[in-house]
Motif scaffolding. Structure first.
Motif, short mmCIF file in Angstrom:
data_model
loop_
_atom_site.label_atom_id
_atom_site.label_comp_id
_atom_site.label_asym_id
_atom_site.label_seq_id
_atom_site.Cartn_x
_atom_site.Cartn_y
_atom_site.Cartn_z
N TYR A 1 0.80 -1.31 0.06
CA TYR A 1 0.07 0.10 0.02
C TYR A 1 0.89 1.36 0.05
O TYR A 1 0.54 2.32 -0.58
CB TYR A 1 -1.15 -0.06 1.19
CG TYR A 1 -2.13 -0.85 0.97
CD1 TYR A 1 -3.16 -0.49 0.02
CD2 TYR A 1 -2.16 -2.41 1.10
CE1 TYR A 1 -4.09 -1.24 -0.30
CE2 TYR A 1 -3.00 -3.10 1.04
CZ TYR A 1 -4.28 -2.67 0.12
OH TYR A 1 -5.13 -3.43 -0.31
N LYS A 2 2.12 1.01 0.64
CA LYS A 2 2.88 2.41 0.54
C LYS A 2 3.40 2.65 -0.86
O LYS A 2 3.62 3.95 -1.22
CB LYS A 2 4.12 2.24 1.45
CG LYS A 2 4.74 3.32 1.95
CD LYS A 2 3.83 4.24 2.59
CE LYS A 2 4.31 5.16 3.55
NZ LYS A 2 3.26 6.21 3.96
N GLU A 3 3.61 1.72 -1.65
CA GLU A 3 3.87 1.96 -3.29
C GLU A 3 2.80 2.69 -3.91
O GLU A 3 2.95 3.63 -4.53
CB GLU A 3 4.09 0.91 -3.95
CG GLU A 3 5.30 0.18 -3.55
CD GLU A 3 5.83 -1.08 -4.72
OE1 GLU A 3 5.10 -1.27 -5.51
OE2 GLU A 3 6.68 -1.93 -4.04
N PHE B 1 0.24 4.45 -2.19
CA PHE B 1 -0.33 5.62 -1.30
C PHE B 1 0.70 5.97 -0.39
O PHE B 1 0.73 5.76 0.69
CB PHE B 1 -1.59 5.38 -0.67
CG PHE B 1 -2.83 4.65 -1.52
CD1 PHE B 1 -3.52 5.24 -2.22
CD2 PHE B 1 -2.96 3.40 -1.49
CE1 PHE B 1 -4.33 4.85 -3.12
CE2 PHE B 1 -3.77 2.66 -2.43
CZ PHE B 1 -4.71 3.57 -3.13
N PRO B 2 1.68 6.46 -0.97
CA PRO B 2 3.11 6.92 -0.41
C PRO B 2 2.88 7.92 0.94
O PRO B 2 3.55 7.98 1.90
CB PRO B 2 4.11 7.40 -1.18
CG PRO B 2 3.24 7.83 -2.38
CD PRO B 2 1.93 7.08 -2.38
N ASP B 3 1.86 8.80 0.89
CA ASP B 3 1.66 9.91 1.88
C ASP B 3 0.40 9.36 2.75
O ASP B 3 -0.02 10.18 3.71
CB ASP B 3 1.20 11.06 1.18
CG ASP B 3 2.36 11.79 0.43
OD1 ASP B 3 3.58 11.46 0.85
OD2 ASP B 3 1.92 12.28 -0.57
N GLN B 4 0.08 8.18 2.66
CA GLN B 4 -1.48 7.67 3.40
C GLN B 4 -0.74 7.19 4.82
O GLN B 4 0.17 6.31 4.78
CB GLN B 4 -2.12 6.82 2.52
CG GLN B 4 -3.27 6.13 3.11
CD GLN B 4 -4.39 7.08 2.89
OE1 GLN B 4 -4.51 7.86 1.93
NE2 GLN B 4 -5.49 7.29 3.79
N ASP B 5 -1.79 7.45 5.88
CA ASP B 5 -1.55 6.75 7.12
C ASP B 5 -2.04 5.44 6.88
O ASP B 5 -3.31 5.00 6.73
CB ASP B 5 -2.11 7.46 8.21
CG ASP B 5 -2.26 6.69 9.64
OD1 ASP B 5 -1.23 5.95 9.64
OD2 ASP B 5 -3.20 7.24 10.10
N LEU B 6 -1.27 4.20 7.20
CA LEU B 6 -1.63 3.02 6.81
C LEU B 6 -1.63 2.07 8.17
O LEU B 6 -1.68 0.88 8.15
CB LEU B 6 -0.57 2.24 5.88
CG LEU B 6 -0.51 2.83 4.43
CD1 LEU B 6 0.71 2.40 3.75
CD2 LEU B 6 -1.80 2.74 3.69
N SER B 7 -1.80 2.73 9.19
CA SER B 7 -1.96 2.07 10.66
C SER B 7 -3.18 1.32 10.60
O SER B 7 -3.11 0.26 11.53
CB SER B 7 -2.02 3.39 11.71
OG SER B 7 -2.95 4.05 11.58
N HIS B 8 -4.16 1.42 9.94
CA HIS B 8 -5.32 0.48 9.82
C HIS B 8 -5.06 -1.02 9.53
O HIS B 8 -5.86 -1.83 9.68
CB HIS B 8 -6.44 1.13 9.09
CG HIS B 8 -5.97 1.02 7.40
ND1 HIS B 8 -5.06 2.16 6.99
CD2 HIS B 8 -6.44 0.24 6.52
CE1 HIS B 8 -4.73 2.05 5.81
NE2 HIS B 8 -5.62 0.70 5.31
N LEU B 9 -3.88 -1.16 8.78
CA LEU B 9 -3.62 -2.36 8.29
C LEU B 9 -3.24 -3.38 9.30
O LEU B 9 -3.58 -4.71 9.26
CB LEU B 9 -2.39 -2.40 7.38
CG LEU B 9 -2.54 -1.43 5.76
CD1 LEU B 9 -1.31 -1.47 5.20
CD2 LEU B 9 -3.61 -2.20 4.97
N ALA B 10 -2.90 -2.92 10.44
CA ALA B 10 -2.81 -3.87 11.34
C ALA B 10 -3.90 -4.40 11.93
O ALA B 10 -4.33 -5.78 12.06
CB ALA B 10 -2.08 -3.17 12.74
N LEU B 11 -5.03 -3.70 12.03
CA LEU B 11 -6.33 -4.10 12.64
C LEU B 11 -6.84 -4.80 11.67
O LEU B 11 -7.64 -6.00 11.86
CB LEU B 11 -7.12 -3.01 12.95
CG LEU B 11 -8.56 -3.29 13.36
CD1 LEU B 11 -8.62 -4.15 14.67
CD2 LEU B 11 -9.46 -2.19 13.41
N THR B 12 -6.75 -4.69 10.18
CA THR B 12 -7.35 -5.41 9.06
C THR B 12 -6.71 -7.04 9.28
O THR B 12 -7.43 -7.77 9.11
CB THR B 12 -6.98 -4.76 8.07
OG1 THR B 12 -7.68 -3.58 7.89
CG2 THR B 12 -7.59 -5.59 6.65
#
Length: 157
Positions: A30-32, A34-45
């Motif tokens: 997802y960083k590739e 959406f490089p500026d996005q907060d991706l902390s939700h991935l852990a919960l997913t």
């Protein structure tokens, strides 16, 4: 258990102990896009959806070193329901190949593995989500015979 996957690479099934590594690969994916996005939700997913019913496979580069290798690709599968006909379908939650290992047939080989897994459990379809700005992935899936079935639309509020 590891098997020769394509020349120079091995495929091995992951386990429930691989949660942190799966999160690392999801983050890379997802960083590739959406490089500026907060991706902390991935852990919960991953906490919610990673289970024995959602198997995971890793691809390792062949290395004669006895230390465990760092995977260079992963495939995470599960199930979805096709709401148009009610059928269970195999679903690709995540397919990631490290940039330096792309264009070597790894993605195609992982999708072939996904297809064998789906057929083995009696599924007649495989679904996945691909972002419209991810042209390399779109090209791969189209080359493998995948076709759009629906269009996800959203409105930013």
């Amino acid at each position: 258990m590891s098997e020769v996957f394509i020349p120079g690479y091995h495929l091995r099934q992951g386990s429930r102990l691989d949660r942190a590594l799966l999160l690392k690969f999801a983050y890379r994916t997802y960083k590739e896009q959406f490089p500026d996005q907060d991706l902390s939700h991935l852990a919960l997913t991953i906490e919610q959806y990673f289970s024995p019913q959602t198997p995971l496979w890793w691809v390792d580069k062949f290395n004669p070193d006895p230390r465990p290798p760092e995977p260079i690709a992963c495939l995470w599968l599960g199930s979805a329901i096709d709401l148009a006909d009610g059928e269970r379908t195999a679903h690709v939650f995540l397919l990631y190949v490290a940039p330096e290992h792309r264009k070597r047939g790894i993605g195609s080989a992982l999708m072939a593995h996904a297809q064998r897994w789906a057929i083995g459990r009696g599924d007649r379809k495989i679904s996945l989500q691909v972002f419209t700005n991810n042209q390399p992935a779109l090209n791969l899936y189209q080359k493998l015979g995948y076709q759009p079935q629906s269009l996800l639309m959203q409105k930013i509020l």
